[in-house]
Scaffold this active site. Structure first.
Site, PDB file in Angstrom:
ATOM      1  N   GLY A 147       6.164  -3.793   3.038  1.00 53.55           N
ATOM      2  CA  GLY A 147       5.499  -4.287   4.320  1.00 53.55           C
ATOM      3  C   GLY A 147       5.918  -5.803   4.521  1.00 53.55           C
ATOM      4  O   GLY A 147       6.866  -6.426   3.724  1.00 53.55           O
ATOM      5  N   ASP A 148       5.237  -6.268   5.255  1.00 54.41           N
ATOM      6  CA  ASP A 148       5.790  -7.725   5.867  1.00 54.41           C
ATOM      7  C   ASP A 148       5.459  -8.810   4.752  1.00 54.41           C
ATOM      8  O   ASP A 148       6.174  -9.797   4.464  1.00 54.41           O
ATOM      9  CB  ASP A 148       5.032  -8.209   7.160  1.00 54.41           C
ATOM     10  N   ASP A 208       0.938   1.632   9.594  1.00 55.06           N
ATOM     11  CA  ASP A 208       0.534   1.351  10.943  1.00 55.06           C
ATOM     12  C   ASP A 208       1.634   1.367  12.032  1.00 55.06           C
ATOM     13  O   ASP A 208       1.608   0.979  12.995  1.00 55.06           O
ATOM     14  CB  ASP A 208      -0.186   0.038  10.523  1.00 55.06           C
ATOM     15  N   ARG A 242      -1.013  -6.513  -5.362  1.00 48.89           N
ATOM     16  CA  ARG A 242      -1.433  -7.755  -5.648  1.00 48.89           C
ATOM     17  C   ARG A 242      -0.270  -8.875  -6.394  1.00 48.89           C
ATOM     18  O   ARG A 242      -0.520  -9.981  -6.066  1.00 48.89           O
ATOM     19  CB  ARG A 242      -2.487  -7.436  -7.106  1.00 48.89           C
ATOM     20  N   GLY A 274       0.525  -1.161  -0.034  1.00 51.03           N
ATOM     21  CA  GLY A 274       0.008   0.067  -0.066  1.00 51.03           C
ATOM     22  C   GLY A 274       0.766   1.465  -0.043  1.00 51.03           C
ATOM     23  O   GLY A 274       1.981   1.302   0.314  1.00 51.03           O
ATOM     24  N   ARG A 283      -5.099  -2.022  11.104  1.00 49.63           N
ATOM     25  CA  ARG A 283      -5.916  -3.007  11.419  1.00 49.63           C
ATOM     26  C   ARG A 283      -5.668  -4.143  12.706  1.00 49.63           C
ATOM     27  O   ARG A 283      -6.446  -4.541  13.107  1.00 49.63           O
ATOM     28  CB  ARG A 283      -5.767  -3.996   9.916  1.00 49.63           C
ATOM     29  N   MET A 323      -6.902   4.347  10.445  1.00 48.00           N
ATOM     30  CA  MET A 323      -6.207   2.915  10.067  1.00 48.00           C
ATOM     31  C   MET A 323      -5.574   2.239  11.332  1.00 48.00           C
ATOM     32  O   MET A 323      -5.469   2.855  12.470  1.00 48.00           O
ATOM     33  CB  MET A 323      -5.367   3.237   9.054  1.00 48.00           C
ATOM     34  N   ASP A 336       3.877  -1.136  12.696  1.00 43.56           N
ATOM     35  CA  ASP A 336       3.497  -2.221  13.228  1.00 43.56           C
ATOM     36  C   ASP A 336       4.608  -3.654  12.669  1.00 43.56           C
ATOM     37  O   ASP A 336       4.018  -4.678  12.816  1.00 43.56           O
ATOM     38  CB  ASP A 336       2.095  -2.878  12.931  1.00 43.56           C
ATOM     39  N   THR A 353       5.427   0.856   6.462  1.00 44.04           N
ATOM     40  CA  THR A 353       3.997   0.572   7.057  1.00 44.04           C
ATOM     41  C   THR A 353       3.576   1.760   7.769  1.00 44.04           C
ATOM     42  O   THR A 353       4.260   2.343   8.732  1.00 44.04           O
ATOM     43  CB  THR A 353       4.049  -0.694   8.013  1.00 44.04           C
TER      44      THR A 353
END
Lengths: 354, 354, 354, 354
Positions: free
Chosen positions: A107-108, A132, A77, A12, A176, A174, A134, A130
């Site tokens: 990201g991960d 987030d 994707r 993202g 999650r 945001m 995280d 990220t």
């Protein structure tokens, strides 16, 4: 012969991606005269059918430090590990392009793919990404400070309206699986209640805070992370499903809380879902500095031949860990985190029973 | 004996309300030593059961120019004309407070109430308030510039993400009956498609723009006013219904457009509903200047005894019109407005068939 | 054969230049398939020695709407009318480039040059540009709203510090001959004293305001335009002299006021000179819309063959005037301007004797 | 009997002071029902002649989190240790007010005073405050992130103008003895040259960078900390001298660099001195969170009876050190700091000889 290094951004959008691309490129160009090859649309640009790339020189990365998004495009994707054929084609393209190594900013999920490709022989350096905040093993990631600033500004706007009308205002952020954005933006925006994925909330405790405040301050501001849920409830948030013609809508969490609160209160309750604005826009100065350091560190790893590692920040120091050690998991807010304690001690409710 | 003047803010929140309150108060205090009485929660604070007021002096309005919201609170429910008893109690309270006149800052609903009360003998001066910029007889109202700035910033954030992912991004703005916010913010944010309540859109024309852009620029940004609808369609936006336990959700328009577009396109389509953030926050410098002028003009009307009139701005000049002439209606974007023409000429689609 | 139109930006930097360039280009490309030729560095790029140009297509102007500065570069030195040889070479270059017309975006100096070149046979359309908002015949120019916003933000920052320390803070704004920026930013930033080039200030009156405020509010904020002067004084502001090795410094006005005030007061007096930051940065949404309209209007004039005219805004309507009628002068703040009256009525001092 | 705790802010203004006051107050009120006494104007409000104080309750600190400045006022002159009589009067006032402890928010000067008073028997907890980020023992102080953001935004504005005109732009930041602000804002603003107090600059090296850039990118942006100086030069920056009728002006450093550079270059060189705007304005979300944590930590120290200590942040963790160990000195940028290395590696000049 100069080094030839590829670079791609996966997953993202996140403020600071361009700052990383710029630092990697400038550092490689300046220190070892490498050729830097930008790969479009994440792993998709390498996987094919044909490679989709462009060379990056000094001019390509000039002026992009403060721009949001990624000049290379991204994709959440494309996955070269989905099939053996995809993986082989991806490696063949990397070979045909003459890439001696690849920088993967992601990201991960992207790091898992990076690990898989590195095991098949493609030298890779990862840069964690990220909003987030995280990713396990990285205590502060670029993009997070910007997301917190965007959310904080929105909370401030909502607060004046909440106060004018004597309302309860819910704002969904945001995050999650981890509540970092909701926690920091909630503190910075002077939210009265902060609800996180890490602490299931008691709806009656939340209602009690709103009622108590209605007497004195007229209004209540609730900041809720999209992964939060009531005690005994189920997670209602669901991802946008890109392959579906009718993706599930964000905002389930805020609207569910609103529906549960309204019957318990006399005043109006309103919900706002901030959504994609949290991923975009110019990075804050803090994030520009952090992303620049991450990018430069990745270039150093490349030049030192330390491959199949991901840049990290721990105890305030840059370093790296093996891609094989990047835990496929989520760095949640620990329940004994000082900021949770601070929140409680200054009177912010975390939705816990009284 | 000094003048004794009441002031209240009615209807929805709007950036610049405090700037008006401050200018009215400072101007009256300074020029005629009036006593200024702030009335809480719109007409509700005058209607009762008991009056809810507080005196406003120099210190009360110090430092509020740049603050969003209203220090007096507002209400979009209280209506003293709902019954004869309510009207009489309201007038009795005004009389008991010794108010010689009342300044009402509000939208067309508030002006209708103001007109009714003025016919019953309460001298009133109105100040038009609408973030939608849609009050008949007033070409530019405070709060609008701020709302446009908030939406434009959101569009910019969404644009970087749309570009990174190659998506179609839809952003829904306020403006139930008039498209001013969507139009100006769409132009200022470089939206590719702008859809307004004034021009029903052709879904195939919108899809065609998205497809054409997907070839060259990868992404499309669509700015849609909450009152827009497709040709032949019905308005799907509905107000929050405060008395209902389960109010209808904003965002119907953006999500309906999304559902219609997605099957026509190959790329992902996402929707963001900005919601209440558009009503809050510090007013822009432009709005502070405009609101200050409106407030001062209201004070001048009071001091000149020109009652039962509303402040206006026409052809760039401050003036006033009789409350009885304030048309209960909406100032929509005229179909021959220069900005619509400009949009088309620089290549922005208004959703019209090709 | 398609039209071939040149475009250049002259004079000092101004937010919104890129928005004009973009609108002119998009409008011409879209409506008549013209070739648009961007000329570098103002008239310098046309004057030579050789022309310095580049074609502008759709991609060249994509994404520049919100960027400050000008992608074409500018110059406030190049003047093709300085000698006959310069003028002839300039026209020869225009002819060699095949330019049928030229769009000149600039201030009154650039318009005088444009008029001279048009008299020698080069068809020209002018677009007024001034952050000072002081071009005669144009009631609102792009860049001004942005400059006001930048100054207002600075005033707000200074105000918190002035209040914390109980100081008098002086902030000097641009506006050499006209006080528009100081006036609007002063009102929007809640300055206590606003000093303009149009009204010579009485130093004792200013000191009296500071002393009175020291009793109640502890601090005073003074906003002064760089062209202001005390009663009986001389203008101390001087331009940067680019050809001099040691240019005169901006800030004479603020520091002169500081030196005169400090001995009259007990508290500390500090001065800040904002300088070049007022010319830079992304244009506000308001300025983007205005600049887009100006640019599109210039394209319409080109296409209608209405040459040797400058775009104007009067009574809120776009139009044009003959370049020969562009008065070489300054649109000052009229002494009966409503905003001056508003300032006085709400208690802002304009430095006038009591 | 409840605790009775005083709180004061000393030294120069700094974004986040109100956030600390709010957190200290809320935490003490909520956790132990203490009485909190706000002391006006730094140590001046305690020193007298008479104490100048006001009680702080929940309402006093509501809504101040995001406001710049300090609601208590500050002073960088008052020093109770200047004479024995001053010290005794200060302690007598503290005793008369019934203060069991005092929270002092201030820089190293204020901490030295705090240490002196604590040795005379007044229990004190210190909170470090510096926008320069240069207090020994504290790796990140509130206000710094805001100052960096303010400077970065100014650099961005100057950059568009520098580029439009092909100029060298110099921007002078705060940081008398330490270059943190210039370094981080320089990186975040994409400055081409960053000059710090820690590294004397070579004027010929700086000129060489400007000349090289003039060929390719047309412009150069130089960010210089106010304490920087050329090799072999003397520090020219001087403090405002509050007791002098004609204080020395800030900006010596930028203007000295300008004077030295201009004769070495063909293009124009301009200087901007940001000055006091760097101390004011709303704190960034990052600073609000940090200041809230510092304030809450101070309250915990009070409640645990750990007096005569200063809150610190080390390795990302909150803690405290003895006031006697607060080194009266400056935390400069270490010459082996990773950010200096990063700057060099991505091609930013630090003014070092080639």
């Amino acid at each position: 012969m100069p080094l030839r290094i590829g670079i791609l951004t996966g997953g993202g959008d996140c403020p600071g991606l361009n700052a990383v691309i710029r630092a990697v490129t400038k550092s490689l160009l300046r220190q070892c005269g490498a050729e830097v090859i930008g790969i479009h649309d994440g792993f998709g640009g390498l996987m094919g059918p044909a490679p989709h790339v462009r060379p990056l020189d000094w001019a390509s990365v000039s002026g992009i430090l403060m721009r949001g998004g990624t000049i290379l495009g991204t994709s959440n994707r494309a996955n070269p590990l989905r099939s053996e054929a995809d993986a082989e084609r991806t490696l063949a393209h990397a070979h045909a392009l003459g890439l001696q190594a690849l920088v993967v900013i992601g990201g991960d999920g992207s790091m898992a793919i990076a690990h898989g490709l590195s095991q098949r022989g493609l030298p890779i350096v990862g840069v964690p990404k990220t909003i987030d905040n995280d990713i396990v093993g990285c205590e502060r990631s670029f993009g997070f400070d910007t997301a917190v600033a965007t959310v904080t500004e929105a909370i401030e706007r909502l607060q004046t309206t909440a106060e004018s009308h004597g309302r309860v205002m819910i704002v969904e952020t945001m995050g999650r699986y981890a509540g970092w954005i909701a926690l920091e933006a909630g503190i910075a925006g002077a939210a009265d209640v902060i609800l996180l994925p890490e602490i299931d909330y008691d709806i009656d405790a939340v209602a009690a805070v709103c009622r108590a405040r209605a007497q004195r301050q007229r209004y209540t501001l609730i900041c809720i992370g999209e992964g939060a849920k009531p005690v005994g409830g189920e997670r209602t948030v669901q991802a946008w499903l890109p392959d579906s013609p009718d993706p599930v809508r964000l905002g389930g969490v805020a609207h569910a809380l609103r529906a549960a609160l309204q019957p318990r209160l006399d005043c109006e309750v309103r919900a706002t879902v901030l959504g994609h604005v949290q991923r975009g826009g110019a990075p804050t100065p803090f994030d520009r500095v952090l992303a620049t350091q991450f990018g430069n560190e990745a270039a150093q790893l490349i030049m030192r031949g330390e491959f199949n590692r991901m840049v990290t920040l721990r105890d305030g120091r840059l370093g790296s860990i093996a891609l094989s050690d990047v835990v496929h998991g989520t760095r949640q807010v620990p329940l004994d985190h000082p900021l949770l304690r601070t929140a409680r001690q200054i009177g912010v409710s975390l939705g816990e029973p009284a």
